[in-house]
Design a protein around this motif. Sequence first.
Motif, PDB file in Angstrom:
ATOM      1  N   PRO A  54       0.798  -1.236   0.000  1.00  0.00           N
ATOM      2  CA  PRO A  54       0.000   0.000   0.000  1.00  0.00           C
ATOM      3  C   PRO A  54       0.834   1.291   0.000  1.00  0.00           C
ATOM      4  O   PRO A  54       0.280   2.355   0.195  1.00  0.00           O
ATOM      5  CB  PRO A  54      -0.736  -0.128   1.324  1.00  0.00           C
ATOM      6  CG  PRO A  54       0.300  -0.735   2.237  1.00  0.00           C
ATOM      7  CD  PRO A  54       1.098  -1.683   1.375  1.00  0.00           C
ATOM      8  N   LYS A  55       2.181   1.195  -0.217  1.00  0.00           N
ATOM      9  CA  LYS A  55       3.034   2.382  -0.093  1.00  0.00           C
ATOM     10  C   LYS A  55       2.758   3.422  -1.183  1.00  0.00           C
ATOM     11  O   LYS A  55       2.731   4.619  -0.910  1.00  0.00           O
ATOM     12  CB  LYS A  55       4.508   1.963  -0.137  1.00  0.00           C
ATOM     13  CG  LYS A  55       4.961   1.140   1.055  1.00  0.00           C
ATOM     14  CD  LYS A  55       4.971   1.958   2.335  1.00  0.00           C
ATOM     15  CE  LYS A  55       5.512   1.138   3.500  1.00  0.00           C
ATOM     16  NZ  LYS A  55       5.613   1.918   4.741  1.00  0.00           N
ATOM     17  N   THR A  56       2.572   2.957  -2.428  1.00  0.00           N
ATOM     18  CA  THR A  56       2.332   3.880  -3.540  1.00  0.00           C
ATOM     19  C   THR A  56       0.865   3.882  -3.945  1.00  0.00           C
ATOM     20  O   THR A  56       0.259   4.936  -4.144  1.00  0.00           O
ATOM     21  CB  THR A  56       3.212   3.492  -4.753  1.00  0.00           C
ATOM     22  OG1 THR A  56       4.589   3.477  -4.345  1.00  0.00           O
ATOM     23  CG2 THR A  56       3.035   4.472  -5.892  1.00  0.00           C
ATOM     24  N   ILE A  57       0.299   2.690  -4.096  1.00  0.00           N
ATOM     25  CA  ILE A  57      -1.133   2.553  -4.401  1.00  0.00           C
ATOM     26  C   ILE A  57      -1.843   2.281  -3.079  1.00  0.00           C
ATOM     27  O   ILE A  57      -1.670   1.217  -2.482  1.00  0.00           O
ATOM     28  CB  ILE A  57      -1.389   1.404  -5.396  1.00  0.00           C
ATOM     29  CG1 ILE A  57      -0.628   1.665  -6.692  1.00  0.00           C
ATOM     30  CG2 ILE A  57      -2.883   1.260  -5.670  1.00  0.00           C
ATOM     31  CD1 ILE A  57      -0.712   0.526  -7.691  1.00  0.00           C
ATOM     32  N   GLU A  58      -2.620   3.228  -2.642  1.00  0.00           N
ATOM     33  CA  GLU A  58      -3.226   3.122  -1.316  1.00  0.00           C
ATOM     34  C   GLU A  58      -4.513   2.296  -1.359  1.00  0.00           C
ATOM     35  O   GLU A  58      -5.087   2.047  -2.419  1.00  0.00           O
ATOM     36  CB  GLU A  58      -3.511   4.513  -0.758  1.00  0.00           C
ATOM     37  CG  GLU A  58      -2.250   5.345  -0.551  1.00  0.00           C
ATOM     38  CD  GLU A  58      -2.560   6.718   0.004  1.00  0.00           C
ATOM     39  OE1 GLU A  58      -3.760   7.079   0.067  1.00  0.00           O
ATOM     40  OE2 GLU A  58      -1.603   7.427   0.385  1.00  0.00           O
ATOM     41  N   GLY A  59      -4.932   1.884  -0.199  1.00  0.00           N
ATOM     42  CA  GLY A  59      -6.153   1.109  -0.060  1.00  0.00           C
ATOM     43  C   GLY A  59      -6.246   0.544   1.340  1.00  0.00           C
ATOM     44  O   GLY A  59      -5.405   0.826   2.203  1.00  0.00           O
ATOM     45  N   GLU A  60      -7.253  -0.246   1.570  1.00  0.00           N
ATOM     46  CA  GLU A  60      -7.475  -0.849   2.892  1.00  0.00           C
ATOM     47  C   GLU A  60      -6.825  -2.227   2.934  1.00  0.00           C
ATOM     48  O   GLU A  60      -7.283  -3.165   2.298  1.00  0.00           O
ATOM     49  CB  GLU A  60      -8.975  -0.975   3.150  1.00  0.00           C
ATOM     50  CG  GLU A  60      -9.321  -1.555   4.514  1.00  0.00           C
ATOM     51  CD  GLU A  60     -10.811  -1.759   4.680  1.00  0.00           C
ATOM     52  OE1 GLU A  60     -11.211  -2.852   5.159  1.00  0.00           O
ATOM     53  OE2 GLU A  60     -11.574  -0.844   4.317  1.00  0.00           O
TER      54      GLU A  60
END
Length: 280
Positions: A54-60
């Motif tokens: 989740p570092k560059t492409i965020e999400g849960e």
Amino acid sequence: MIEFEEVSFRYPGNRDHVLRDITFHVKKGEFLGISGPSGSGKSTLCLMMNGIIPKTIEGELSGEIYIDGENIKEKEVYEVSEKLGLILQNPESQLFSMTVEEELAFGPENLGIKREEIEERISWALELVGMEKFRDAFPHQLSGGEKQKIAIASLLTMKPEILVLDEPTSNLDPKSRIEIFKIVKKLNKKGMTVVVVEHETDFISSADKILILNDGKIVKYGTPREVFREADYLKHVGIRVPEIVEFSNYLLKGGYVDDIFLSVSEALEVLNVKDRESML
């Protein structure tokens, strides 16, 4: 080398999780093949392995992911990349330099490697993928298969312990596909841990383990023999099994053999074909 423990992920704004309760382990030096129908979460899984999610492409994100014993939540993408190299479906998305040599030098230069060692790594990597004569070539003028080889070589110069390839042959002709998988198998035999996502299950039938995703969940996970015994189920969810496996499943159902075949040579041995070399 790779550990997923009860991992689930949902993109921002999406109601449903793209991956749910994913648990699997890859030991040092193993070859893991991953397959599944389109939209099953395969590419998302790859992006999680090197920390882009989740570092560059965020999400849960829930659950834990470890690379060589280290939790990637505590690492930046560039730190994970020193241990794990990721090849995407389209090699052009990873090539940006004016020459092949510059492309291969970029990674180790950013690691602070001395120039003499960088030169040695470039020569070694190009020889390994059979692209020595293209050292001064412009990457974007190469064929699809050649670009993929250069993308692999550019990661090899960073000496990663793990190589993850997300459908590396999806846009290649049959000859180039075979060449790419020969390179991958060669690297694995040299001790590199390899993960390959592939629709063409023929190419992952020699893996140590195969993981099948469907609708964001692991539906099959085991040795190639264990997974391919479920050929009818795999075809039901949209996965094409190798022709030799499908043939042997028919023989198995008819009671003619005791187990499936994973290769032509194995079939010839089980069926007691004497002149095997001429058949192969």
